[in-house]
Design a protein around this motif. Structure first.
Motif, PDB file in Angstrom:
ATOM      1  N   LYS A 122      -8.410   7.011  20.287  1.00 58.40           N
ATOM      2  CA  LYS A 122      -7.039   6.636  19.943  1.00 58.40           C
ATOM      3  C   LYS A 122      -7.002   5.254  19.303  1.00 58.40           C
ATOM      4  CE  LYS A 122      -2.384   6.221  21.864  1.00 58.40           C
ATOM      5  NZ  LYS A 122      -1.548   6.310  23.080  1.00 58.40           N
ATOM      6  N   ASP A 123      -7.777   4.290  19.854  1.00 61.60           N
ATOM      7  CA  ASP A 123      -7.821   2.957  19.267  1.00 61.60           C
ATOM      8  C   ASP A 123      -8.353   3.000  17.839  1.00 61.60           C
ATOM      9  OD1 ASP A 123      -6.811   1.804  21.526  1.00 61.60           O
ATOM     10  OD2 ASP A 123      -8.729   1.140  22.316  1.00 61.60           O
ATOM     11  N   THR A 124      -9.397   3.797  17.630  1.00 64.72           N
ATOM     12  CA  THR A 124      -9.984   3.900  16.292  1.00 64.72           C
ATOM     13  C   THR A 124      -8.989   4.503  15.308  1.00 64.72           C
ATOM     14  OG1 THR A 124     -12.182   4.167  17.261  1.00 64.72           O
ATOM     15  CG2 THR A 124     -11.906   4.830  14.970  1.00 64.72           C
ATOM     16  N   LYS A 125      -8.285   5.546  15.747  1.00 66.32           N
ATOM     17  CA  LYS A 125      -7.279   6.179  14.883  1.00 66.32           C
ATOM     18  C   LYS A 125      -6.168   5.204  14.551  1.00 66.32           C
ATOM     19  CE  LYS A 125      -3.936   9.987  14.767  1.00 66.32           C
ATOM     20  NZ  LYS A 125      -3.358  11.128  15.524  1.00 66.32           N
ATOM     21  N   ASN A 126      -5.676   4.486  15.558  1.00 65.38           N
ATOM     22  CA  ASN A 126      -4.609   3.518  15.317  1.00 65.38           C
ATOM     23  C   ASN A 126      -5.078   2.398  14.393  1.00 65.38           C
ATOM     24  OD1 ASN A 126      -2.896   4.969  16.959  1.00 65.38           O
ATOM     25  ND2 ASN A 126      -3.181   3.649  18.745  1.00 65.38           N
ATOM     26  N   ALA A 127      -6.344   1.956  14.575  1.00 64.64           N
ATOM     27  CA  ALA A 127      -6.882   0.900  13.710  1.00 64.64           C
ATOM     28  C   ALA A 127      -6.954   1.373  12.258  1.00 64.64           C
ATOM     29  CB  ALA A 127      -8.266   0.479  14.194  1.00 64.64           C
ATOM     30  N   ALA A 128      -7.332   2.635  12.057  1.00 66.68           N
ATOM     31  CA  ALA A 128      -7.384   3.180  10.698  1.00 66.68           C
ATOM     32  C   ALA A 128      -5.986   3.226  10.079  1.00 66.68           C
ATOM     33  CB  ALA A 128      -8.010   4.571  10.714  1.00 66.68           C
ATOM     34  N   VAL A 129      -4.999   3.650  10.883  1.00 63.12           N
ATOM     35  CA  VAL A 129      -3.615   3.669  10.392  1.00 63.12           C
ATOM     36  C   VAL A 129      -3.163   2.253  10.042  1.00 63.12           C
ATOM     37  CG1 VAL A 129      -1.217   4.134  11.031  1.00 63.12           C
ATOM     38  CG2 VAL A 129      -3.018   5.762  11.655  1.00 63.12           C
ATOM     39  N   LEU A 130      -3.503   1.286  10.901  1.00 62.60           N
ATOM     40  CA  LEU A 130      -3.123  -0.101  10.654  1.00 62.60           C
ATOM     41  C   LEU A 130      -3.764  -0.625   9.368  1.00 62.60           C
ATOM     42  CD1 LEU A 130      -1.757  -2.719  11.546  1.00 62.60           C
ATOM     43  CD2 LEU A 130      -3.782  -3.217  12.930  1.00 62.60           C
ATOM     44  N   ALA A 131      -5.041  -0.287   9.173  1.00 63.50           N
ATOM     45  CA  ALA A 131      -5.735  -0.755   7.970  1.00 63.50           C
ATOM     46  C   ALA A 131      -5.076  -0.213   6.709  1.00 63.50           C
ATOM     47  CB  ALA A 131      -7.212  -0.349   8.027  1.00 63.50           C
ATOM     48  N   VAL A 132      -4.764   1.076   6.711  1.00 64.20           N
ATOM     49  CA  VAL A 132      -4.123   1.680   5.536  1.00 64.20           C
ATOM     50  C   VAL A 132      -2.760   1.050   5.290  1.00 64.20           C
ATOM     51  CG1 VAL A 132      -3.170   3.807   4.590  1.00 64.20           C
ATOM     52  CG2 VAL A 132      -5.381   3.849   5.755  1.00 64.20           C
ATOM     53  N   SER A 133      -1.991   0.847   6.364  1.00 64.14           N
ATOM     54  CA  SER A 133      -0.658   0.262   6.207  1.00 64.14           C
ATOM     55  C   SER A 133      -0.729  -1.209   5.809  1.00 64.14           C
ATOM     56  CB  SER A 133       0.138   0.403   7.512  1.00 64.14           C
ATOM     57  OG  SER A 133      -0.452  -0.372   8.546  1.00 64.14           O
ATOM     58  N   GLY A 134      -1.861  -1.860   6.115  1.00 64.20           N
ATOM     59  CA  GLY A 134      -2.026  -3.244   5.709  1.00 64.20           C
ATOM     60  C   GLY A 134      -2.480  -3.391   4.272  1.00 64.20           C
ATOM     61  N   ILE A 135      -3.045  -2.316   3.707  1.00 61.09           N
ATOM     62  CA  ILE A 135      -3.571  -2.381   2.344  1.00 61.09           C
ATOM     63  C   ILE A 135      -2.578  -1.832   1.324  1.00 61.09           C
ATOM     64  CG2 ILE A 135      -5.356  -1.509   0.785  1.00 61.09           C
ATOM     65  CD1 ILE A 135      -7.268  -1.517   3.180  1.00 61.09           C
ATOM     66  N   LEU A 136      -2.158  -0.573   1.517  1.00 61.65           N
ATOM     67  CA  LEU A 136      -1.422   0.118   0.462  1.00 61.65           C
ATOM     68  C   LEU A 136      -0.083  -0.526   0.088  1.00 61.65           C
ATOM     69  CD1 LEU A 136      -2.099   3.924   1.069  1.00 61.65           C
ATOM     70  CD2 LEU A 136      -3.011   2.409  -0.700  1.00 61.65           C
ATOM     71  N   PRO A 137       0.826  -0.838   1.058  1.00 54.43           N
ATOM     72  CA  PRO A 137       2.119  -1.397   0.640  1.00 54.43           C
ATOM     73  C   PRO A 137       1.986  -2.718  -0.110  1.00 54.43           C
ATOM     74  CG  PRO A 137       2.223  -0.604   2.902  1.00 54.43           C
ATOM     75  CD  PRO A 137       0.783  -0.587   2.507  1.00 54.43           C
ATOM     76  N   SER A 138       1.159  -3.638   0.413  1.00 53.33           N
ATOM     77  CA  SER A 138       1.008  -4.929  -0.262  1.00 53.33           C
ATOM     78  C   SER A 138       0.273  -4.777  -1.582  1.00 53.33           C
ATOM     79  CB  SER A 138       0.273  -5.917   0.650  1.00 53.33           C
ATOM     80  OG  SER A 138      -0.914  -5.350   1.163  1.00 53.33           O
ATOM     81  N   LEU A 139      -0.685  -3.844  -1.649  1.00 56.81           N
ATOM     82  CA  LEU A 139      -1.383  -3.584  -2.909  1.00 56.81           C
ATOM     83  C   LEU A 139      -0.433  -3.073  -3.977  1.00 56.81           C
ATOM     84  CD1 LEU A 139      -4.009  -3.240  -4.587  1.00 56.81           C
ATOM     85  CD2 LEU A 139      -4.269  -0.990  -3.525  1.00 56.81           C
ATOM     86  N   LEU A 140       0.401  -2.097  -3.617  1.00 61.11           N
ATOM     87  CA  LEU A 140       1.322  -1.510  -4.583  1.00 61.11           C
ATOM     88  C   LEU A 140       2.416  -2.494  -4.997  1.00 61.11           C
ATOM     89  CD1 LEU A 140       1.661   2.083  -3.072  1.00 61.11           C
ATOM     90  CD2 LEU A 140       0.306   1.364  -5.052  1.00 61.11           C
ATOM     91  N   LEU A 141       2.997  -3.195  -4.019  1.00 60.95           N
ATOM     92  CA  LEU A 141       4.050  -4.157  -4.349  1.00 60.95           C
ATOM     93  C   LEU A 141       3.490  -5.322  -5.159  1.00 60.95           C
ATOM     94  CD1 LEU A 141       6.124  -4.276  -1.035  1.00 60.95           C
ATOM     95  CD2 LEU A 141       6.776  -3.225  -3.202  1.00 60.95           C
ATOM     96  N   GLY A 142       2.302  -5.805  -4.752  1.00 63.16           N
ATOM     97  CA  GLY A 142       1.679  -6.909  -5.485  1.00 63.16           C
ATOM     98  C   GLY A 142       1.322  -6.508  -6.908  1.00 63.16           C
ATOM     99  N   ALA A 143       0.793  -5.295  -7.065  1.00 58.28           N
ATOM    100  CA  ALA A 143       0.442  -4.818  -8.405  1.00 58.28           C
ATOM    101  C   ALA A 143       1.687  -4.660  -9.275  1.00 58.28           C
ATOM    102  CB  ALA A 143      -0.310  -3.492  -8.300  1.00 58.28           C
ATOM    103  N   ALA A 144       2.786  -4.170  -8.689  1.00 56.29           N
ATOM    104  CA  ALA A 144       4.028  -4.015  -9.443  1.00 56.29           C
ATOM    105  C   ALA A 144       4.572  -5.372  -9.890  1.00 56.29           C
ATOM    106  CB  ALA A 144       5.065  -3.277  -8.602  1.00 56.29           C
ATOM    107  N   ALA A 145       4.541  -6.355  -8.975  1.00 59.17           N
ATOM    108  CA  ALA A 145       5.010  -7.699  -9.332  1.00 59.17           C
ATOM    109  C   ALA A 145       4.141  -8.301 -10.423  1.00 59.17           C
ATOM    110  CB  ALA A 145       5.013  -8.591  -8.093  1.00 59.17           C
ATOM    111  N   ALA A 146       2.815  -8.126 -10.296  1.00 63.71           N
ATOM    112  CA  ALA A 146       1.901  -8.678 -11.296  1.00 63.71           C
ATOM    113  C   ALA A 146       2.098  -8.016 -12.655  1.00 63.71           C
ATOM    114  CB  ALA A 146       0.457  -8.496 -10.828  1.00 63.71           C
TER     115      ALA A 146
END
Length: 461
Positions: A122-146
């Motif tokens: 469960k910890d590993t699954k949650n960590a994977a979800v956290l990693a994806v949520s930490g990467i994709l939104p900021s990546l997409l928003l940052g790329a759009a702003a840039a």
């Protein structure tokens, strides 16, 4: 009979004179390095104490101290003094010490994780979800702003696609070493929230460095095979360390658990594994910090082994080597790139993209996997800290010509602001009375004075 050849007194043909000249040169280097280290430690101690007084983690003060020792303040007010202290022959030594310090610290973080605690899958699954949520939104928003700001901020020889991906990748970074220090200062590294956050941040940053390897290959024309090679070697390294090497080290952990003795022979083995792991990951293009962290995860799980490692190594790493890392990074940081009000709008847009992407993205994802709203917003605040990892990322981009100095300065300010906001956001979500219920009764927390300086000294001290 003479040969007509005149040998200089410092030539190796005159070993005594040559040795004396070499000794004098080494002594001169020592006399340059030691004052630099003393200045770094004094600035780190002062800024660290000031950070504690304003209820920020000590590590933020150390980061600020590093930036202030660079051209931003010290170099601007006293340029000749700064050049005399941080001479060109001193900087390579500081770089080596800082790299070793950061690698060993992240090794200790990996070795200190309670592998057997909590719900593993469960910890590993949650960590994977956290990693994806930490990467994709900021990546997409940052790329759009840039992409919107490309005409105003980018170099003409960088394509809009490369520029957008670089800004998004930089904003997707979490300050893994700083996050680890914050959790250790609050004795939460082995709580369910702390363990999951550390694992998620490690995945987040490892992905960011792979992403940077791809961008560098695109920008320099290294080709797809270079990228495949880097990612493939990284996966093989992690697999080998966590299976083969981990099994080989188990008897050593059992012996230490049984005898209570952690001798020099065991220390030699541990240090060799850490340094070789950092060397390998650095060689294949993934920063050495991740080699140290994976080496820590491969260490024996015995509590006695972990406690012995921390009691022997953490003090010197946190007090001496990590401040050198922050200072060396700060020496390469120049905040004079934002010129005039014309840059305020683009800066605020980039800041908003990075902040919202990390904070809201991680918090909503954690709420979705079952954490309370308070815990979710606390994780979002922690993951939003970017620290000096983003500075390393953007320094590489600046050196390779992917960004301008103006963009570099904006991203430095983003790093400082989001990192400074991490603890207030965390405390707002989890006040101390709620946080104390989450701290697990680890051997370190039971010790009278703690096994690490971070554990012995709460962040509010």
């Amino acid at each position: 009979m003479t040969t007509g050849v005149v040998v200089h007194p410092t030539h190796p043909a005159h070993p005594t004179a040559y040795l004396a000249a070499t000794t004098d040169k080494n002594l001169e280097l020592v006399l340059h390095v030691l004052p630099a280290i003393v200045v770094i430690l004094a600035a780190s101690a002062l800024c660290g104490r000031l950070a504690l007084l304003v209820k920020q983690p000590r590590v933020l003060g150390e980061m600020v101290a590093g930036v202030l020792l660079g051209p931003t303040l010290f170099g601007a007010l006293f340029p000749e003094v700064q050049k005399a202290i941080f001479t060109p022959d001193v900087k390579p030594i500081l770089y080596v010490l800082s790299t070793i310090g950061l690698t060993v610290f992240m090794f200790l973080v990996g070795a200190g994780l309670d592998h057997g605690g909590g719900n593993g899958k469960k910890d590993t699954k949650n960590a994977a979800v956290l990693a994806v949520s930490g990467i994709l939104p900021s990546l997409l928003l940052g790329a759009a702003a840039a992409y919107l700001l490309y005409d105003r901020l980018s170099r003409p020889d960088v394509t809009p696609f490369e520029f957008a991906l670089f800004i998004g990748g930089a904003l997707s970074i979490t300050a893994f070493p700083m996050l680890a220090r914050i959790l250790y200062e609050r004795r939460l590294q082995n709580s369910p929230l702390g363990r999951m956050t550390l694992l998620g941040a490690s995945i987040d940053d490892a992905a960011a460095w792979c992403f940077l390897a791809v961008l560098s290959a695109m920008h320099t024309g290294a080709g797809a095979m270079h990228v495949v090679r880097t990612i493939g070697f990284t996966a093989l390294f992690a697999l080998g360390m966590l299976t083969v090497v981990a099994r080989m080290l188990r008897p050593m952990g059992s012996r230490i658990e049984r005898t209570g003795h952690f001798g020099f022979d065991q220390m030699y083995i541990v240090i060799a594994i850490v340094l070789l792991s950092g060397l390998f990951t650095d060689y294949i293009g993934i920063y050495s910090v991740f080699g140290g962290f994976i080496a820590g995860l491969a260490m024996p799980r015995n509590p006695a082994f972990r406690e012995a490692l921390h009691s022997r190594m953490m003090d010197i790493v946190c007090v001496l080597l990590l401040p050198i890392f922050f200072a060396f990074s700060g020496l390469n940081t120049e905040l004079g790139g934002i010129a005039g009000w014309a840059m305020i709008g683009p800066f605020l847009l980039i800041l908003a993209a990075g902040f919202v992407g990390k904070y809201a993205g991680c918090a909503l994802a954690m709420r979705g996997v079952g954490f309370s709203w308070r815990e979710s917003w606390a994780v979002g605040g922690l993951m939003n800290a970017r620290g000096l990892m983003i500075l390393i990322f953007i320094n590489i981009g600046l050196a390779q010509g992917m960004i301008t100095k103006d963009v570099f300065s904006m991203l430095v300010l983003v790093a400082v602001i989001t990192t400074a906001g991490a603890m207030p956001l965390y405390r707002w979500a989890l006040p101390e009375r709620l946080e104390q219920r989450m701290s697990p009764p680890t051997p370190q927390s039971k010790a009278a004075s703690g096994s690490t300086p971070a554990e012995a000294e709460p962040v509010h001290a």
